[in-house]
Design a protein around this motif. Structure first.
Motif, PDB file in Angstrom:
ATOM      1  N   UNK A   1       0.839  -1.193   0.000  1.00 38.68           N
ATOM      2  CA  UNK A   1       0.000   0.000   0.000  1.00 38.68           C
ATOM      3  C   UNK A   1       0.878   1.247   0.000  1.00 38.68           C
ATOM      4  N   UNK A   2       0.380   2.310  -0.641  1.00 36.45           N
ATOM      5  CA  UNK A   2       1.150   3.552  -0.687  1.00 36.45           C
ATOM      6  C   UNK A   2       0.241   4.733  -0.388  1.00 36.45           C
ATOM      7  N   UNK A   3       0.865   5.840   0.019  1.00 37.21           N
ATOM      8  CA  UNK A   3       0.150   7.110   0.135  1.00 37.21           C
ATOM      9  C   UNK A   3       1.155   8.246   0.026  1.00 37.21           C
ATOM     10  N   UNK A   4       0.666   9.401  -0.392  1.00 35.40           N
ATOM     11  CA  UNK A   4       1.496  10.607  -0.446  1.00 35.40           C
ATOM     12  C   UNK A   4       0.607  11.833  -0.364  1.00 35.40           C
ATOM     13  N   UNK A   5       1.187  12.983   0.008  1.00 38.99           N
ATOM     14  CA  UNK A   5       0.390  14.216   0.052  1.00 38.99           C
ATOM     15  C   UNK A   5      -0.065  14.635  -1.344  1.00 38.99           C
ATOM     16  N   UNK A   6      -1.230  15.234  -1.394  1.00 39.93           N
ATOM     17  CA  UNK A   6      -1.749  15.825  -2.623  1.00 39.93           C
ATOM     18  C   UNK A   6      -2.698  16.947  -2.222  1.00 39.93           C
ATOM     19  N   UNK A   7      -2.289  18.192  -2.448  1.00 42.47           N
ATOM     20  CA  UNK A   7      -3.103  19.315  -2.018  1.00 42.47           C
ATOM     21  C   UNK A   7      -3.298  19.310  -0.516  1.00 42.47           C
ATOM     22  N   UNK A   8      -4.549  19.423  -0.091  1.00 41.82           N
ATOM     23  CA  UNK A   8      -4.846  19.421   1.348  1.00 41.82           C
ATOM     24  C   UNK A   8      -5.103  18.029   1.897  1.00 41.82           C
ATOM     25  N   UNK A   9      -4.959  17.001   1.042  1.00 41.12           N
ATOM     26  CA  UNK A   9      -5.193  15.630   1.483  1.00 41.12           C
ATOM     27  C   UNK A   9      -4.095  14.698   1.029  1.00 41.12           C
ATOM     28  N   UNK A  10      -4.486  13.472   0.702  1.00 43.38           N
ATOM     29  CA  UNK A  10      -3.517  12.438   0.319  1.00 43.38           C
ATOM     30  C   UNK A  10      -4.131  11.578  -0.785  1.00 43.38           C
ATOM     31  N   UNK A  11      -3.272  11.040  -1.649  1.00 45.28           N
ATOM     32  CA  UNK A  11      -3.724   9.977  -2.528  1.00 45.28           C
ATOM     33  C   UNK A  11      -3.115   8.667  -2.040  1.00 45.28           C
ATOM     34  N   UNK A  12      -3.830   7.580  -2.290  1.00 40.91           N
ATOM     35  CA  UNK A  12      -3.378   6.278  -1.811  1.00 40.91           C
ATOM     36  C   UNK A  12      -3.906   5.171  -2.711  1.00 40.91           C
TER      37      UNK A  12
END
Length: 393
Positions: free
Chosen positions: A257-268
């Motif tokens: 599983x992955x996640x990273x910041x994107x704008x004011x939230x995160x994509x995962x």
């Protein structure tokens, strides 16, 4: 009607096709003509536009590391390279880094990979549990042994903007883009002479590049070649949560599983297991995968994700190389002028500049000049000798 002739016909105009067109037309040794055949100039369903839009150096094979290192170099100089009529596009490259996490079971592999990456010039630091705790206090680390963090050169970007920048520059340099689809390849013995388009119009050519992404196997079959590349669906979820994660890179959990910041939230996201990963042509988001696998996994890793809210999601396709999940690059021995750049398995956008450069060298000079990628050719497929990449995300 006068029959058209182009020296190079590129089937597919997304990241790989446009990078190839750019490098061909930028080479002072190339005096030929290039046309790129792309059925959807909006690129709304392309892997590039629907990807997580990230670049990393943390692979386990030298060629993948070197291709992505060049991708970083290319992005850093993108504005200067891609200017057209005074307009310098910005791919919004943010060097936020990748963090690969490992349990005790994966520590040896992580350590070995980091040594290879560093030996090739990648800026990767190996962090022990105490260092992880100090640097990322929002991580749950009880089951972790270490992490490998990209200190520079890795991160995320505007992948669509990068692709469009290469496309626009290639056109300025003389490449022609045609809205159509290559539906057949006409050959004489071991040589392609024409491509047939959707409207039955044919174009004479000296060389063809298969950059058709998930349609690459169908195109290869037109030349009698079995390309082991199939479309695999990948869903991406955009979430928001009340907590903050200071200094958050692109995090790769041991589960994949992955996640990273994107704008004011995160994509995962996370890949489905092999038993639930069939060939796919639809773009339906895999919501049960999020609810049953991804969210619980990442909430255990980052406690603040327990309160996340998914506000948007989308699905795209990988052109997955089922043989070894690595790029198939170059000529097939059965056809002397059909060049392949397929099976990127999720690495296409970040490695497109290196692949475009490599293909242009093969076409113009008959050999790799900047980076030897011969190990990624058809020979390993035909001899059943897979290249095992351990860092598949």
């Amino acid at each position: 009607m006068t029959q058209q002739h182009f020296n190079v016909v590129i089937a597919g105009g997304a990241a790989i096709g446009s990078a190839t067109a750019y490098f061909l037309t930028a080479d002072p040794g190339f005096r030929g003509t290039v046309t790129v055949i792309e059925p959807d100039p909006t690129y709304q369903f392309s892997a590039t536009a629907l990807s997580a839009a990230s670049i990393r150096h943390q692979f386990s094979t030298a060629e993948n590391i070197q291709m992505s290192l060049f991708g970083t170099e290319f992005l850093r100089g993108f504005k200067n390279r891609m200017g057209v009529d005074g307009d310098c596009p910005d791919p919004a490259f943010h060097e936020g880094g990748y963090l690969f996490l490992a349990t005790e079971k994966g520590l040896e592999t992580l350590t070995r990979n980091q040594a290879l990456q560093s030996s090739l010039g990648a800026d990767i630091a190996l962090l022990d549990r105490a260092q992880l705790a100090r640097r990322f206090p929002w991580l749950a680390i009880d089951d972790l042994a270490a992490g490998a963090l990209g200190l520079s050169g890795e991160g995320w970007l505007d992948a669509y903007g990068m692709m469009q920048g290469m496309r626009r520059k290639a056109i300025e340099q003389g490449a022609r883009y045609l809205k159509d689809r290559v539906i057949d390849l006409i050959r004489h013995d071991g040589h392609l002479t024409h491509v047939r388009l959707r409207d039955e119009h044919t174009i004479a050519c000296d060389a063809v590049v298969n950059a058709a992404g998930t349609g690459a196997a169908r195109l290869a079959a037109c030349a009698g070649i079995d390309l082991p590349v199939r479309p695999r669906k990948r869903s991406v979820f955009y979430v928001q949560c009340p907590g903050t994660l200071p200094g958050c890179p692109m995090v790769i959990d041991p589960s994949g599983a992955y996640f990273r910041p994107e704008g004011s939230g995160f994509i995962m996201g996370i890949a489905p297991d092999a038993d639930h990963d069939p060939d796919a042509s639809d773009f339906d988001v895999q919501h049960p995968l999020f609810e049953e696998v991804l969210w619980p996994t990442l909430a255990a890793r980052v406690p603040t994700f327990e309160a996340l809210r998914c506000t948007r999601s989308w699905a795209g396709h990988y052109d997955m190389n089922l043989f070894d999940q690595n790029l198939i690059l170059g000529l097939h021995p059965a056809i002397d002028n059909l060049y392949f750049a397929n099976g990127l398995s999720g690495h296409g956008m970040q490695q497109a500049p290196a692949i475009g450069r490599a293909l242009s060298e093969l076409i113009i000079h008959g050999r790799f000049q900047s980076l030897d990628l011969s190990r990624l050719g058809w020979q390993r497929i035909l001899q059943q000798q897979p290249i095992i990449e351990h860092n598949i995300v």
